[in-house]
Motif scaffolding. Structure first.
Motif, short mmCIF file in Angstrom:
data_model
loop_
_atom_site.label_atom_id
_atom_site.label_comp_id
_atom_site.label_asym_id
_atom_site.label_seq_id
_atom_site.Cartn_x
_atom_site.Cartn_y
_atom_site.Cartn_z
N SER A 195 31.05 71.57 -25.78
CA SER A 195 29.64 71.89 -25.52
C SER A 195 28.74 70.69 -25.73
CB SER A 195 29.20 73.03 -26.44
OG SER A 195 29.28 72.63 -27.81
N LYS A 196 29.14 69.75 -26.62
CA LYS A 196 28.34 68.55 -26.82
C LYS A 196 28.40 67.63 -25.62
CE LYS A 196 28.76 68.48 -31.87
NZ LYS A 196 29.28 67.72 -33.04
N ARG B 240 35.69 74.06 -28.87
CA ARG B 240 34.59 74.59 -28.07
C ARG B 240 33.30 73.82 -28.35
NH1 ARG B 240 30.32 77.50 -28.43
NH2 ARG B 240 30.57 77.71 -30.69
N ARG B 241 33.04 73.54 -29.62
CA ARG B 241 31.82 72.79 -29.96
C ARG B 241 31.87 71.38 -29.42
NH1 ARG B 241 30.75 74.48 -36.35
NH2 ARG B 241 30.34 76.69 -35.95
N SER B 242 33.06 70.78 -29.45
CA SER B 242 33.19 69.42 -28.93
C SER B 242 32.92 69.39 -27.43
CB SER B 242 34.59 68.87 -29.23
OG SER B 242 34.77 67.59 -28.67
N GLU C 105 37.42 76.80 -32.27
CA GLU C 105 35.97 76.68 -32.41
C GLU C 105 35.53 75.22 -32.41
OE1 GLU C 105 32.00 77.77 -32.86
OE2 GLU C 105 33.79 78.88 -32.23
N ARG C 106 36.31 74.36 -33.09
CA ARG C 106 35.98 72.93 -33.07
C ARG C 106 36.10 72.36 -31.66
NH1 ARG C 106 39.14 72.99 -37.84
NH2 ARG C 106 40.93 72.21 -36.66
#
Length: 305
Positions: free
Chosen positions: A124-125, A120-122, A117-118
């Motif tokens: 997406s930023k 994926r968020r990285s 999840e971390r």
């Protein structure tokens, strides 16, 4: 040494917990030393405190406290003395709950899911939505949205994808060399544009690169320099300007430490061709400090290559 006692001390014995509900690894290590010196049934384990210290690396107080915790939990029992040393018996009938392994698997799955999840968020930023852009360099394409592309595409030689056009450096450098009249695309009728597209045009810019490469004082990474040269041409830089600037830079660096001479690709990407050259010191014998080259001559030499 007993394999049965060792397996029990390492895997099957219940894991003690500290006051903070963490695994008591110190006591576990001491229990493994006792298992090394016990019989298969867990009896007659009497290593000295000094031996346990040597085996584990703990100090005397730490070893004694670990033995008291193991004894209080019922994992070991006193069974007399041998030569002044306490003899211990391991409680091998106590078995570690199987749920400990399942709990570790759940923790591992939760850790992997959190890491994914971390990540994926990285990612997406780093992805930003593109803004409407109109590209008129070589290919007439109008991009009205990140998911839709409409326009009239006219292929030319060499052809390249419109989305690969690099951003113009003239937007952040007001003093950038503006393209000449010959380099500005002129509007024409569709029939004229189609006829011009069918006639192959020689790539004079790559031919001029031969003169630039011959004049530049530090010849490193030719392919990278060629890419930077093409990018500069796409930004509208005059090739003659870059060749003459390379000659001036060569005269400026003549006789100096080559370590501080810029690589050609770096020199082109940073737009150093627009820099004002340092004044050239007068020569003692009237000859130039650095040899110059005829641009047309190197054009011809590059075409022959």
């Amino acid at each position: 040494m007993s394999t049965e006692a060792m397996n029990w001390a390492m895997d099957d014995a219940p894991m003690l917990r500290t006051e903070k509900d963490r695994p008591d690894t110190t006591a576990r290590h001491v229990l493994q030393v006792l298992g090394e010196h016990a019989r298969p049934d867990g009896t007659n384990a009497h290593p000295s405190i000094l031996r346990i210290q040597f085996r584990t690396g703990y100090d005397r107080t730490t070893v004694q406290r670990a033995l008291r915790r193991l004894e209080k939990a019922g994992l070991i029992r006193r069974d007399g003395t041998v030569d002044g040393r306490t003899r211990w018996q391991l409680a091998m009938e106590l078995i570690r709950p199987k749920t400990d392994w399942a709990d570790l698997e759940r923790e591992e799955d939760a850790f992997r899911a959190a890491a994914a999840e971390r990540k994926r968020r990285s990612r997406s930023k780093d992805v930003t939505r593109s803004t409407p852009v109109t590209v008129t360099d070589f290919e007439c394409v109008t991009v009205t949205d990140s998911e839709s592309v409409t326009g009239d595409v006219t292929h030319s030689t060499p052809s390249r994808h419109a989305l690969k056009v690099r951003p113009s450096r003239t937007q952040c450098r007001p003093n950038h060399q503006q393209p000449s009249d010959n380099q500005i695309p002129k509007s024409s009728s569709p029939a004229t544009a189609s006829a011009a597209a069918d006639v192959p045009q020689p790539d004079h810019h790559l031919k001029a690169f031969g003169a630039f490469w011959s004049n530049y004082p530090k010849k490193r990474d030719r392919e990278e320099a060629k890419k930077a040269w093409i990018a500069a041409i796409e930004r509208g830089v005059d090739p003659d300007l870059m060749v003459k600037s390379a000659q001036a830079y060569a005269r400026e660096r003549h006789g100096k430490d080559a370590t501080f001479t810029k690589y050609p690709a770096n020199w082109l990407n940073k737009g150093c061709y627009d820099d004002e050259p340092d004044p050239e010191p007068p020569a003692a014998n009237g000859t130039p400090q650095h040899p110059t080259y005829d641009t047309e001559e190197y054009y011809r030499g590059f075409v022959q290559q």
